[in-house]
Design a protein around this motif. Structure first.
Motif, short mmCIF file in Angstrom:
data_model
loop_
_atom_site.label_atom_id
_atom_site.label_comp_id
_atom_site.label_asym_id
_atom_site.label_seq_id
_atom_site.Cartn_x
_atom_site.Cartn_y
_atom_site.Cartn_z
N GLY A 101 0.82 -1.21 0.00
CA GLY A 101 0.00 0.00 0.00
C GLY A 101 0.85 1.26 0.00
O GLY A 101 1.97 1.27 -0.50
N GLU A 102 0.28 2.33 0.57
CA GLU A 102 1.01 3.61 0.60
C GLU A 102 2.32 3.53 1.37
O GLU A 102 3.23 4.33 1.15
CB GLU A 102 0.13 4.72 1.20
N ASN A 103 2.42 2.57 2.28
CA ASN A 103 3.66 2.42 3.05
C ASN A 103 4.72 1.61 2.31
O ASN A 103 5.82 1.41 2.82
CB ASN A 103 3.36 1.74 4.40
N ARG A 104 4.38 1.13 1.12
CA ARG A 104 5.34 0.36 0.32
C ARG A 104 6.53 1.26 -0.04
O ARG A 104 6.38 2.44 -0.37
CB ARG A 104 4.66 -0.14 -0.94
N GLY A 155 4.14 6.72 0.32
CA GLY A 155 3.15 7.59 0.95
C GLY A 155 2.08 8.13 0.02
O GLY A 155 1.24 8.91 0.45
N ARG A 156 2.09 7.73 -1.26
CA ARG A 156 1.04 8.22 -2.16
C ARG A 156 0.82 7.27 -3.33
O ARG A 156 1.55 6.29 -3.49
CB ARG A 156 1.39 9.62 -2.67
N PHE A 157 -0.19 7.60 -4.14
CA PHE A 157 -0.51 6.82 -5.33
C PHE A 157 0.15 7.50 -6.54
O PHE A 157 -0.07 8.67 -6.79
CB PHE A 157 -2.03 6.75 -5.53
N VAL A 179 4.23 -3.58 -13.15
CA VAL A 179 2.81 -3.68 -13.49
C VAL A 179 2.09 -4.61 -12.52
O VAL A 179 0.93 -4.38 -12.16
CB VAL A 179 2.64 -4.16 -14.95
N ALA A 180 2.78 -5.65 -12.07
CA ALA A 180 2.16 -6.59 -11.13
C ALA A 180 1.80 -5.92 -9.81
O ALA A 180 0.93 -6.41 -9.07
CB ALA A 180 3.10 -7.77 -10.87
N LEU A 181 2.42 -4.79 -9.50
CA LEU A 181 2.13 -4.05 -8.27
C LEU A 181 1.05 -3.00 -8.46
O LEU A 181 0.60 -2.37 -7.50
CB LEU A 181 3.40 -3.36 -7.76
N CYS A 182 0.63 -2.78 -9.71
CA CYS A 182 -0.29 -1.69 -10.02
C CYS A 182 -1.74 -2.06 -9.75
O CYS A 182 -2.10 -3.24 -9.62
CB CYS A 182 -0.13 -1.27 -11.48
N GLU A 183 -2.56 -1.04 -9.69
CA GLU A 183 -3.99 -1.19 -9.46
C GLU A 183 -4.70 0.00 -10.10
O GLU A 183 -4.07 0.97 -10.50
CB GLU A 183 -4.29 -1.24 -7.96
N GLU A 184 -6.02 -0.12 -10.19
CA GLU A 184 -6.83 1.01 -10.66
C GLU A 184 -7.45 1.72 -9.48
O GLU A 184 -7.91 1.08 -8.52
CB GLU A 184 -7.94 0.52 -11.60
N ARG A 185 -7.45 3.04 -9.55
CA ARG A 185 -8.10 3.85 -8.50
C ARG A 185 -8.81 5.02 -9.16
O ARG A 185 -8.40 5.48 -10.23
CB ARG A 185 -7.07 4.41 -7.51
N GLU A 186 -9.81 5.51 -8.46
CA GLU A 186 -10.49 6.71 -8.94
C GLU A 186 -9.94 7.91 -8.19
O GLU A 186 -9.91 7.92 -6.96
CB GLU A 186 -12.01 6.60 -8.74
N GLU A 187 -9.48 8.89 -8.94
CA GLU A 187 -8.96 10.12 -8.35
C GLU A 187 -9.46 11.30 -9.17
O GLU A 187 -9.35 11.29 -10.40
CB GLU A 187 -7.42 10.11 -8.32
N ALA A 188 -10.01 12.29 -8.49
CA ALA A 188 -10.51 13.50 -9.14
C ALA A 188 -11.50 13.15 -10.26
O ALA A 188 -11.49 13.77 -11.32
CB ALA A 188 -9.37 14.34 -9.68
N PHE A 192 -4.61 4.08 -13.59
CA PHE A 192 -3.79 2.89 -13.38
C PHE A 192 -2.46 3.38 -12.81
O PHE A 192 -1.82 4.28 -13.36
CB PHE A 192 -3.56 2.19 -14.72
N GLY A 193 -2.06 2.82 -11.67
CA GLY A 193 -0.82 3.26 -11.03
C GLY A 193 -0.47 2.38 -9.86
O GLY A 193 -1.01 1.28 -9.72
#
Length: 199
Positions: free
Chosen positions: A111-114, A187-189, A167-176, A181-182
């Motif tokens: 996650g963000e702590n990665r 500490g952040r996406f 890419v194996a570490l990536c995910e989809e998120r909704e932002e703004a 995909f990122g």
């Protein structure tokens, strides 16, 4: 490419740069190339190939220690030119793709702590963080080529094998209001591409 406009034989350019670096050898830490602004002296026949190999006068430079030394005085100027710079001389070189290759990746946490860090072909260790962001370009086949910022406006292309690991570490998120995909780290996406562009 043009040779040194001051008329020095091209074989002497690397020797002059090495001699100028010798005067800085007593200093601790990396050379402060961001503070050096000597006159531009033209291009020299030095090329960094897309595979990370350094060539001088058309031949690969066989001494890794010399390549590492010169990589410490490499920077990208505001006009987009990649230069080798010392306190007394600034010369342009050719870079086919990126100045460095990211050849190893270390991952710890989730996650963000990665925490993610890359090692370049010249042994720079670069963490993925706000100072060292990722960017992505498309290659000729329509695939993607990721890069990470190293220093002084220079980037490392992440090798294809590491790109798959990334890419194996990536995910989809909704932002703004958009789907991205990122990957989460430091500490952040970190946004890599709009999800719509990948479908």
């Amino acid at each position: 490419m043009t040779h040194d406009p001051n008329g020095s034989p091209p074989g002497g350019v690397l020797e002059r740069l090495t001699a100028a670096l010798g005067a800085e050898a007593g200093r601790r830490g990396p050379p402060p190339v961001e503070r050096w602004n000597p006159d531009y002296c033209g291009e020299i026949p030095l090329r960094i190939a897309a595979d990370g190999t350094w060539h001088y006068n058309g031949s690969p430079i066989a001494r890794p220690a010399m390549v590492k030394l010169f990589s410490t005085i490499l920077r990208r100027d505001p006009d987009g030119r990649t230069v080798l710079v010392t306190p007394v001389e600034r010369v342009g070189i050719e870079v086919e793709d990126a100045a460095f290759l990211a050849v190893e990746m270390a991952v710890e946490g989730e996650g963000e702590n990665r925490v993610i860090a890359f090692r370049t072909n010249l042994d720079d260790v670069v963490p993925l963080d706000d100072a060292h962001p990722l960017r992505v370009e498309q290659d000729r086949e329509g695939g993607f080529k990721p890069y990470i910022a190293v220093r002084h406006g220079l980037w490392a292309r992440i090798t294809r094998a590491l790109a798959y690991d990334l890419v194996a570490l990536c995910e989809e998120r909704e932002e703004a209001g958009e789907r991205w995909f990122g990957l989460a780290a430091g500490g952040r996406f970190h946004r890599l591409a709009r999800a719509a562009e990948l479908s």
